[in-house]
Scaffold this motif. Structure first.
Motif, PDB file in Angstrom:
ATOM      1  N   UNK A 101     -12.769   0.167   7.039  1.00 52.91           N
ATOM      2  CA  UNK A 101     -13.131   0.465   8.426  1.00 52.91           C
ATOM      3  C   UNK A 101     -12.477  -0.496   9.412  1.00 52.91           C
ATOM      4  N   UNK A 102     -12.385  -1.781   9.049  1.00 48.25           N
ATOM      5  CA  UNK A 102     -11.861  -2.761   9.996  1.00 48.25           C
ATOM      6  C   UNK A 102     -10.516  -3.361   9.594  1.00 48.25           C
ATOM      7  N   UNK A 103     -10.071  -3.119   8.370  1.00 49.60           N
ATOM      8  CA  UNK A 103      -8.814  -3.711   7.905  1.00 49.60           C
ATOM      9  C   UNK A 103      -8.204  -2.864   6.794  1.00 49.60           C
ATOM     10  N   UNK A 104      -6.962  -3.185   6.459  1.00 49.10           N
ATOM     11  CA  UNK A 104      -6.321  -2.542   5.321  1.00 49.10           C
ATOM     12  C   UNK A 104      -5.687  -3.617   4.454  1.00 49.10           C
ATOM     13  N   UNK A 105      -5.628  -3.349   3.157  1.00 46.16           N
ATOM     14  CA  UNK A 105      -5.110  -4.302   2.184  1.00 46.16           C
ATOM     15  C   UNK A 105      -4.014  -3.607   1.381  1.00 46.16           C
ATOM     16  N   UNK A 106      -2.872  -4.317   1.221  1.00 47.88           N
ATOM     17  CA  UNK A 106      -1.737  -3.773   0.468  1.00 47.88           C
ATOM     18  C   UNK A 106      -1.645  -4.537  -0.849  1.00 47.88           C
ATOM     19  N   UNK A 107      -1.510  -3.794  -1.957  1.00 45.70           N
ATOM     20  CA  UNK A 107      -1.417  -4.395  -3.285  1.00 45.70           C
ATOM     21  C   UNK A 107      -0.092  -4.020  -3.939  1.00 45.70           C
ATOM     22  N   UNK A 108       0.518  -4.983  -4.596  1.00 45.18           N
ATOM     23  CA  UNK A 108       1.661  -4.735  -5.469  1.00 45.18           C
ATOM     24  C   UNK A 108       1.129  -4.925  -6.881  1.00 45.18           C
ATOM     25  N   UNK A 109       0.854  -3.838  -7.558  1.00 45.19           N
ATOM     26  CA  UNK A 109       0.159  -3.937  -8.839  1.00 45.19           C
ATOM     27  C   UNK A 109      -1.267  -4.388  -8.571  1.00 45.19           C
ATOM     28  N   UNK A 110      -1.657  -5.527  -9.140  1.00 47.74           N
ATOM     29  CA  UNK A 110      -2.994  -6.069  -8.900  1.00 47.74           C
ATOM     30  C   UNK A 110      -2.992  -7.214  -7.901  1.00 47.74           C
ATOM     31  N   UNK A 111      -1.818  -7.566  -7.397  1.00 45.29           N
ATOM     32  CA  UNK A 111      -1.687  -8.717  -6.494  1.00 45.29           C
ATOM     33  C   UNK A 111      -1.751  -8.258  -5.038  1.00 45.29           C
ATOM     34  N   UNK A 112      -2.651  -8.869  -4.274  1.00 43.89           N
ATOM     35  CA  UNK A 112      -2.723  -8.575  -2.847  1.00 43.89           C
ATOM     36  C   UNK A 112      -1.518  -9.211  -2.152  1.00 43.89           C
ATOM     37  N   UNK A 113      -0.736  -8.406  -1.429  1.00 43.13           N
ATOM     38  CA  UNK A 113       0.467  -8.918  -0.775  1.00 43.13           C
ATOM     39  C   UNK A 113       0.354  -8.905   0.749  1.00 43.13           C
ATOM     40  N   UNK A 114      -0.620  -8.185   1.289  1.00 38.66           N
ATOM     41  CA  UNK A 114      -0.793  -8.158   2.743  1.00 38.66           C
ATOM     42  C   UNK A 114      -2.201  -7.698   3.078  1.00 38.66           C
ATOM     43  N   UNK A 115      -2.695  -8.231   4.186  1.00 40.85           N
ATOM     44  CA  UNK A 115      -4.006  -7.833   4.707  1.00 40.85           C
ATOM     45  C   UNK A 115      -3.860  -7.815   6.228  1.00 40.85           C
ATOM     46  N   UNK A 116      -4.193  -6.693   6.819  1.00 41.30           N
ATOM     47  CA  UNK A 116      -4.051  -6.543   8.268  1.00 41.30           C
ATOM     48  C   UNK A 116      -5.332  -6.004   8.870  1.00 41.30           C
ATOM     49  N   UNK A 117      -5.591  -6.406  10.101  1.00 41.02           N
ATOM     50  CA  UNK A 117      -6.677  -5.819  10.870  1.00 41.02           C
ATOM     51  C   UNK A 117      -6.274  -4.383  11.206  1.00 41.02           C
ATOM     52  N   UNK A 118      -7.191  -3.495  11.104  1.00 43.24           N
ATOM     53  CA  UNK A 118      -6.881  -2.083  11.365  1.00 43.24           C
ATOM     54  C   UNK A 118      -6.731  -1.866  12.867  1.00 43.24           C
ATOM     55  N   UNK A 119      -5.663  -1.179  13.250  1.00 40.21           N
ATOM     56  CA  UNK A 119      -5.417  -0.873  14.653  1.00 40.21           C
ATOM     57  C   UNK A 119      -6.096   0.437  15.006  1.00 40.21           C
ATOM     58  N   UNK A 120      -6.789   0.458  16.116  1.00 34.81           N
ATOM     59  CA  UNK A 120      -7.503   1.657  16.521  1.00 34.81           C
ATOM     60  C   UNK A 120      -6.641   2.542  17.423  1.00 34.81           C
ATOM     61  N   UNK A 121      -5.620   1.970  18.046  1.00 43.52           N
ATOM     62  CA  UNK A 121      -4.757   2.754  18.939  1.00 43.52           C
ATOM     63  C   UNK A 121      -3.793   3.601  18.123  1.00 43.52           C
ATOM     64  N   UNK A 122      -3.488   4.773  18.625  1.00 41.84           N
ATOM     65  CA  UNK A 122      -2.570   5.662  17.946  1.00 41.84           C
ATOM     66  C   UNK A 122      -1.148   5.127  18.083  1.00 41.84           C
ATOM     67  N   UNK A 123      -0.360   5.224  17.042  1.00 45.35           N
ATOM     68  CA  UNK A 123       1.046   4.799  17.003  1.00 45.35           C
ATOM     69  C   UNK A 123       1.225   3.309  17.254  1.00 45.35           C
ATOM     70  N   UNK A 124       0.215   2.517  17.012  1.00 42.24           N
ATOM     71  CA  UNK A 124       0.332   1.067  17.165  1.00 42.24           C
ATOM     72  C   UNK A 124       0.970   0.444  15.932  1.00 42.24           C
ATOM     73  N   UNK A 125       1.475  -0.750  16.093  1.00 48.61           N
ATOM     74  CA  UNK A 125       2.030  -1.458  14.929  1.00 48.61           C
ATOM     75  C   UNK A 125       1.709  -2.940  15.037  1.00 48.61           C
TER      76      UNK A 125
END
Length: 198
Positions: free
Chosen positions: A16-40
């Motif tokens: 709901x508030x963030x997203x987590x990127x995994x490469x296999x079982x290793x977490x490689x990135x964690x970002x706060x979720x953007x609520x605006x459309x087309x945001x980066x």
């Protein structure tokens, strides 16, 4: 995600508030979720390996601007970067800054910033000098008794190796060198060249 993973398939968990990127079982990135459309949202740390090869891409990059806005790239970073570019040129200075930014992966942000400030005060414009100063700050934080010590004056963490070596040497009692004998030879050579015999 980190540039080293370009072309690899990764797994993303969206919360709901963030997203987590995994490469296999290793977490490689964690970002706060953007609520605006087309945001980066870009993380400057993810691009550092690529920027080492192409340092000219850093000054105008969106990742750098977002890092500045988030307070991760401080005015101390900017001041040290300006000094190192003036001393070593744009490409070499930017590569040195990127090496300093890589320190953030292994050291707390406040230690690296303190190391940058101390290195800037001392005129030490290399990533190694920043790393050394940051480690000194880390060591004082690791010792609980360090907070009881009186504050040291600015610049006292930087030790001149030349002064340290000279302080350990005995006094030099030899007479100063003289070139009188050579001056006499020169006079003799001039007379011979002019055809005058001694």
């Amino acid at each position: 995600m980190p540039v080293r993973l370009v072309g690899r398939q990764v797994r993303v968990h969206l919360h709901a508030s963030h997203l987590v990127v995994y490469d296999g079982r290793v977490e490689v990135a964690r970002h706060e979720r953007l609520m605006a459309k087309s945001g980066s949202r870009l993380d400057l740390d993810h691009y550092l390996e690529g920027l080492l090869r192409k340092p000219g891409a850093l000054p105008g990059s969106t990742a750098l601007e977002q890092a500045r806005a988030a307070g991760k790239f401080t005015p101390v970073h900017d001041a040290w970067w300006a000094a190192v570019r003036k001393a070593h040129g744009d490409a070499a200075g930017t590569r040195a800054l990127i090496e300093v930014l890589l320190l953030h992966r292994h050291m707390p942000h406040e230690h690296v910033v303190a190391g940058l400030a101390e290195a800037l005060r001392a005129g030490a414009l290399t990533a190694d000098a920043v790393a050394l100063q940051a480690r000194k700050f880390a060591e004082t934080d690791d010792h609980p008794a360090a907070t009881d010590r009186p504050a040291q004056p600015i610049g006292s963490n930087v030790v001149s190796l030349t002064q340290r070596r000279l302080a350990q040497l005995p006094a030099d009692t030899r007479p100063l060198p003289t070139v009188t004998a050579y001056d006499q030879l020169l006079r003799l050579h001039r007379r011979t060249a002019e055809g005058i015999r001694p």
